[in-house]
Write an enzyme that holds these catalytic residues in place. Structure first.
Site, PDB file in Angstrom:
ATOM      1  N   GLU A 183      -1.414  -1.308   0.522  1.00 47.20           N
ATOM      2  CA  GLU A 183      -0.015  -1.452   0.067  1.00 47.20           C
ATOM      3  C   GLU A 183       0.828  -0.247   0.461  1.00 47.20           C
ATOM      4  O   GLU A 183       1.560   0.340  -0.357  1.00 47.20           O
ATOM      5  CB  GLU A 183       0.026  -1.655  -1.454  1.00 47.20           C
ATOM      6  CG  GLU A 183      -0.602  -2.968  -1.878  1.00 47.20           C
ATOM      7  CD  GLU A 183      -0.335  -3.339  -3.332  1.00 47.20           C
ATOM      8  OE1 GLU A 183      -0.054  -2.437  -4.125  1.00 47.20           O
ATOM      9  OE2 GLU A 183      -0.415  -4.534  -3.655  1.00 47.20           O
ATOM     10  N   GLU A 389      -5.225  -9.897  -2.046  1.00 46.59           N
ATOM     11  CA  GLU A 389      -4.957  -9.699  -3.471  1.00 46.59           C
ATOM     12  C   GLU A 389      -4.035 -10.804  -3.948  1.00 46.59           C
ATOM     13  O   GLU A 389      -2.967 -11.016  -3.370  1.00 46.59           O
ATOM     14  CB  GLU A 389      -4.261  -8.366  -3.759  1.00 46.59           C
ATOM     15  CG  GLU A 389      -5.145  -7.157  -3.672  1.00 46.59           C
ATOM     16  CD  GLU A 389      -4.458  -5.882  -4.148  1.00 46.59           C
ATOM     17  OE1 GLU A 389      -3.596  -5.956  -5.052  1.00 46.59           O
ATOM     18  OE2 GLU A 389      -4.788  -4.817  -3.608  1.00 46.59           O
TER      19      GLU A 389
HETATM   20  C1  BGP Z   1      -2.009  -3.696  -6.425  1.00 41.10           C
HETATM   21  C2  BGP Z   1      -3.114  -2.757  -6.113  1.00 41.10           C
HETATM   22  C3  BGP Z   1      -4.366  -2.970  -6.858  1.00 41.10           C
HETATM   23  C4  BGP Z   1      -4.141  -3.591  -8.185  1.00 41.10           C
HETATM   24  C5  BGP Z   1      -3.195  -4.707  -8.273  1.00 41.10           C
HETATM   25  C6  BGP Z   1      -2.843  -5.179  -9.669  1.00 41.10           C
HETATM   26  O1  BGP Z   1      -0.830  -2.976  -6.479  1.00 41.10           O
HETATM   27  O2  BGP Z   1      -3.418  -2.690  -4.734  1.00 41.10           O
HETATM   28  O3  BGP Z   1      -5.051  -1.768  -6.817  1.00 41.10           O
HETATM   29  O4  BGP Z   1      -4.772  -3.158  -9.265  1.00 41.10           O
HETATM   30  O5  BGP Z   1      -2.011  -4.368  -7.629  1.00 41.10           O
HETATM   31  O6  BGP Z   1      -2.025  -4.241 -10.291  1.00 41.10           O
HETATM   32  P1  BGP Z   1      -2.244  -3.749 -11.766  1.00 41.10           P
HETATM   33  O7  BGP Z   1      -3.656  -3.307 -11.858  1.00 41.10           O
HETATM   34  O8  BGP Z   1      -1.284  -2.648 -11.997  1.00 41.10           O
HETATM   35  O9  BGP Z   1      -1.945  -4.927 -12.616  1.00 41.10           O
END
Ligand code: BGP
Length: 491
Positions: A183, A389
């Site tokens: 990201e 993701e």
């Molecule tokens: C993205 C990241 C992850 C992650 C996910 C969910 O930004 O690459 O590492 O955890 O989002 O976000 P969060 O854990 O803040 O809900």
């Protein structure tokens, strides 16, 4: 009508949210180790007026859950077996840079760290899961930031190349899919972790390290990362022609919709997409520095100059595929300030979206936005795409029978996967769907355990207590059925 043969079905996690063992086997702190959540503005750093440098100083009143996380460092074998139980044929995690080069600037790697990932990748291969490996998931060694200022310093390119060449060589034949920087287009929202950049020469207010980072330093970091990305593609191919090197973007902001047909909102949407994703994806995927950045730089009062040689390198070594995260969509309205959370931009609620994830996070759910995002990215770049993701964080507790009925998660994945299929039918070359957080891990944004994404529950809580026992949730069985039928049960 099913998904393509060899479609990658799996899940994704990151070392810093999963492994724990933050100072084990030679590892030194990295940037996320001094934060309780990447959105936090107060890193555990203190300015030493004598040395005129930042030093790690953790807040004793805070719980840094990521330091032990869910103990994946010692439990990955049982966890990977549970993933295989769902039929995963691929798994994404990251290499924690600091396990290999603890401070980042050593010339020789740490054998204990190399061995750890050797064993983990062997385990994935034994289970017939294709490793999809992120080289940097918010895990830049802290020393590189406090000593060198992080990515604004061109020396980082050398340290990075030493690291990536080491792992490309060591894991040749074991890992084929590599993602460069997780990201990375978040680097202006969360510069300390995503850009790993910190102003260390006369910071304006050393009590506010992140707030003191200058625009010029951030754009210098952008410059060096764009060059490093191209050099990584070059090295990756040179070391193993089989390597597929992809970039990784947060693409939720692709699905930024004009709130209405006011031409100013149409133009504003275009501008928001450029400033939030395309400014970087264009460099990596098209091999150009987009001209709309000239105006952005002028507004920011910064100078960014790429040499002819760098431009040629960027042009030549574009990525092999584009991987991305997608969580939600948003709207753009010129009269409302855009806000940001880990999922992306947030502006006015979209009145056409019926679903909302349960509170406290309550993200708008827009599965069609994933289809739209896939189409936009494919039209623009004509590169294979990989979803690495997508998922939903819920506050979950075991019921009296010790079970978790995560119906909302089931609904969420079903709708998103149907839209992936629709995009493939639209003509998009999408190679895989890797769900975020197939096992509960520490949340990236807020650093808590309470925000759970897993198909597998982990007994650990915000105050740090818990047995770390693993338990499957209801969604585990549904994802298994989806994978086993190669998606057909949904179609
Ligand atoms: C993205 C990241 C992850 C992650 C996910 C969910 O930004 O690459 O590492 O955890 O989002 O976000 P969060 O854990 O803040 O809900």
């Amino acid at each position: 009508m099913s998904f393509p043969k060899n479609f990658l079905w799996g899940g994704a996690i990151a070392a810093n949210q999963y492994e724990g063992a933050w100072l084990t086997d030679g590892k030194q702190p990295n940037v996320t180790d001094v934060l309780v959540g990447i959105m936090a503005k107060d890193p555990g750093l203190a300015w030493n007026p004598e040395t005129k440098k930042y030093e790690m100083k953790l807040n004793p009143d805070k719980v840094y859950l990521s330091h032990d996380a869910v103990d994946g460092y010692h439990r990955y074998r049982e966890d990977l077996k549970m993933m295989k139980g769902m039929g995963f044929n691929s798994f994404r995690t990251s290499i924690s840079w600091g396990r290999i080069f603890p401070n980042g600037d050593e010339t020789e790697p740490n054998e204990a760290g190399l061995k750890f990932y050797d064993d983990m990748f062997d385990c994935m291969r034994e289970l017939e899961m294709e490793p999809v490996i992120t080289l940097s998931h918010y895990e830049t060694p802290l020393h590189l930031v406090t000593e060198y200022g992080g990515w604004s310093n061109p020396k980082l390119i050398g340290f990075w190349m030493n690291y990536v060449k080491t792992v490309f060589t060591r894991y040749k034949g074991k890992v084929r899919y590599w993602l460069t920087f997780n990201e990375v287009n978040n680097m202006f929202r969360i510069p300390f972790v995503s850009g790993a950049v910190l102003t260390i020469d006369n910071p304006a207010d050393p009590s506010d390290p992140i707030g003191s980072t200058t625009e010029q330093d951030k754009w210098d970091a952008f410059h060096n990362i764009v060059v490093a990305n191209a050099m990584t593609v070059e090295a990756g191919h040179e070391i193993d022609a089989e390597n597929q090197i992809g970039c990784m973007m947060t693409a939720s902001s692709v699905a930024t919709y004009p709130y209405n047909c006011d031409p100013e909102n149409i133009l504003g949407t275009l501008d928001a997409q450029r400033r939030n994703i395309f400014y970087m994806a264009d460099c990596f995927c098209l091999g150009i520095i987009p001209t709309y950045l000239n105006k952005v730089w002028k507004e920011a009062g910064v100078t960014v100059t790429f040499t002819e040689e760098e431009l040629a390198l960027i042009k030549k070594y574009t990525v092999d595929f584009l991987s991305f995260s997608y969580y939600r969509s948003t709207t753009f309205d010129k009269d409302v300030n855009l806000k940001v959370d880990t999922s992306g931009l947030v502006c006015r609620d979209n009145p056409y979206l019926k679903d909302q994830a349960p509170k406290p996070w309550g993200w708008a759910v827009d599965p069609a936005g994933l289809r739209y995002t896939l189409n936009v990215l494919y039209d623009r770049y004509h590169l294979p795409l990989m979803i690495v993701e997508n998922g939903v964080g819920l506050d979950e507790n075991l019921d009296e029978e010790g079970k978790i009925h995560d119906d909302f998660r089931v609904h969420y994945i079903e709708e998103h996967i149907k839209n992936v299929h629709a995009a493939i039918e639209d003509g998009v070359d999408c190679r895989g769907y890797l769900y975020w957080g197939p096992i509960d891990v520490v949340s990236a944004g807020t650093g808590e355990m309470k925000k759970r994404y897993g198909f597998v529950y982990v007994d650990r809580f915000n105050d740090g207590h818990g047995t770390l026992e693993r338990k499957t949730k209801e969604s585990y069985n549904r994802y298994k059925e989806i994978i086993e039928s190669n998606g057909e049960v949904l179609l």
